[in-house]
Design a protein around this motif. Sequence first.
Motif, PDB file in Angstrom:
ATOM      1  N   UNK A  45       0.812  -1.216   0.000  1.00  0.00           N
ATOM      2  CA  UNK A  45       0.000   0.000   0.000  1.00  0.00           C
ATOM      3  C   UNK A  45       0.841   1.260   0.000  1.00  0.00           C
ATOM      4  N   UNK A  46       1.903   1.284   0.803  1.00  0.00           N
ATOM      5  CA  UNK A  46       2.747   2.475   0.899  1.00  0.00           C
ATOM      6  C   UNK A  46       3.486   2.732  -0.405  1.00  0.00           C
ATOM      7  N   UNK A  47       4.098   1.696  -0.970  1.00  0.00           N
ATOM      8  CA  UNK A  47       4.840   1.857  -2.224  1.00  0.00           C
ATOM      9  C   UNK A  47       3.887   2.206  -3.367  1.00  0.00           C
ATOM     10  N   UNK A  48       2.721   1.570  -3.391  1.00  0.00           N
ATOM     11  CA  UNK A  48       1.717   1.842  -4.421  1.00  0.00           C
ATOM     12  C   UNK A  48       1.269   3.305  -4.363  1.00  0.00           C
ATOM     13  N   UNK A  49       0.978   3.802  -3.173  1.00  0.00           N
ATOM     14  CA  UNK A  49       0.503   5.190  -3.028  1.00  0.00           C
ATOM     15  C   UNK A  49       1.582   6.188  -3.427  1.00  0.00           C
ATOM     16  N   UNK A  50       2.814   5.945  -3.017  1.00  0.00           N
ATOM     17  CA  UNK A  50       3.909   6.858  -3.368  1.00  0.00           C
ATOM     18  C   UNK A  50       4.142   6.869  -4.876  1.00  0.00           C
ATOM     19  N   UNK A  51       4.053   5.701  -5.502  1.00  0.00           N
ATOM     20  CA  UNK A  51       4.240   5.635  -6.955  1.00  0.00           C
ATOM     21  C   UNK A  51       3.130   6.363  -7.700  1.00  0.00           C
ATOM     22  N   UNK A  52       1.900   6.285  -7.195  1.00  0.00           N
ATOM     23  CA  UNK A  52       0.794   7.017  -7.818  1.00  0.00           C
ATOM     24  C   UNK A  52       1.030   8.528  -7.747  1.00  0.00           C
ATOM     25  N   UNK A  53       1.495   8.985  -6.583  1.00  0.00           N
ATOM     26  CA  UNK A  53       1.802  10.407  -6.420  1.00  0.00           C
ATOM     27  C   UNK A  53       2.953  10.805  -7.344  1.00  0.00           C
ATOM     28  N   UNK A  54       3.965   9.939  -7.421  1.00  0.00           N
ATOM     29  CA  UNK A  54       5.110  10.210  -8.289  1.00  0.00           C
ATOM     30  C   UNK A  54       4.734  10.285  -9.756  1.00  0.00           C
ATOM     31  N   UNK A  55       3.806   9.429 -10.208  1.00  0.00           N
ATOM     32  CA  UNK A  55       3.356   9.467 -11.600  1.00  0.00           C
ATOM     33  C   UNK A  55       2.680  10.789 -11.923  1.00  0.00           C
ATOM     34  N   UNK A  56       1.871  11.292 -10.988  1.00  0.00           N
ATOM     35  CA  UNK A  56       1.200  12.576 -11.205  1.00  0.00           C
ATOM     36  C   UNK A  56       2.222  13.710 -11.299  1.00  0.00           C
ATOM     37  N   UNK A  57       3.257  13.651 -10.465  1.00  0.00           N
ATOM     38  CA  UNK A  57       4.297  14.683 -10.498  1.00  0.00           C
ATOM     39  C   UNK A  57       5.070  14.616 -11.819  1.00  0.00           C
TER      40      UNK A  57
END
Length: 265
Positions: free
Chosen positions: A247-259
Amino acid sequence: MKRCKLILGYSVFIIILLSVVVGPFIYKVNPNTVNMMKIENPPNIEALLGTDSMGRDVLARLMEGGKISLTVGILATLAKLTVALMLGFISAFFDRADSVIMRMCDVLMCFPFYVLAISMAAFIGPSVINLIIIIVFFTFSMPTRLIRTEIRTIKDKEYIQILKLNNEKTLRILVNHIIPNLKNTILVIFTTSVAQAILMESSLSFLGMGVQEPQASWGGMLSVTLNILNIQNRWWLWLPAGIMILGLVFSINLIGEELKDVRSK
């Protein structure tokens, strides 16, 4: 669709962050308290996620392990970014140093991370500080090359050349004019690197080369899966830690994709 991904990423990240930071103040159980009378108990009223092989509360250790993973991920990333900025700047502005730094980066990128990390951990010893050092030392190459390329592009712009002709100090140019233009790149590197560092910490702790007992870590909690009986019959020992890492890695990657999308516009 992109907005939904961003909302999902932030929501999952905030939920995990609150559970790790605020959770211990609500669920006041010592994660290191051993109770040999309650070994590997399934979830119950006293221990909401059961107990481990030492009778320690799994939920308390899950929250404590989250602090370790986030601390290692954030500190290792900040240190890596600092090193990458310094080396990238030196490499972009000084041609003699450029070849040395780039060849060093090439050499480090040639070898698999875990082979080098396990060897170094065996040599210097496993601990949280050493884990951060290992992650920084063997992963700064890629962001260094990326930052060097960005700085080379920026420094060739007309206003930078004018500043140099006016004898503006190189350090002042870096701080006032180059770093502000790198903010989107730095944010992207930061998010992806935090996720990467969390996975590396979990993997090395799983292999016994990271965080050591009795200190809790998600990777250490997952190490019980080396016993097939735990996978089949004692899901509470490993599944919560696996879900938290995912969950943590998935959420951070989603935020990173938007950036990344914002940076590319």
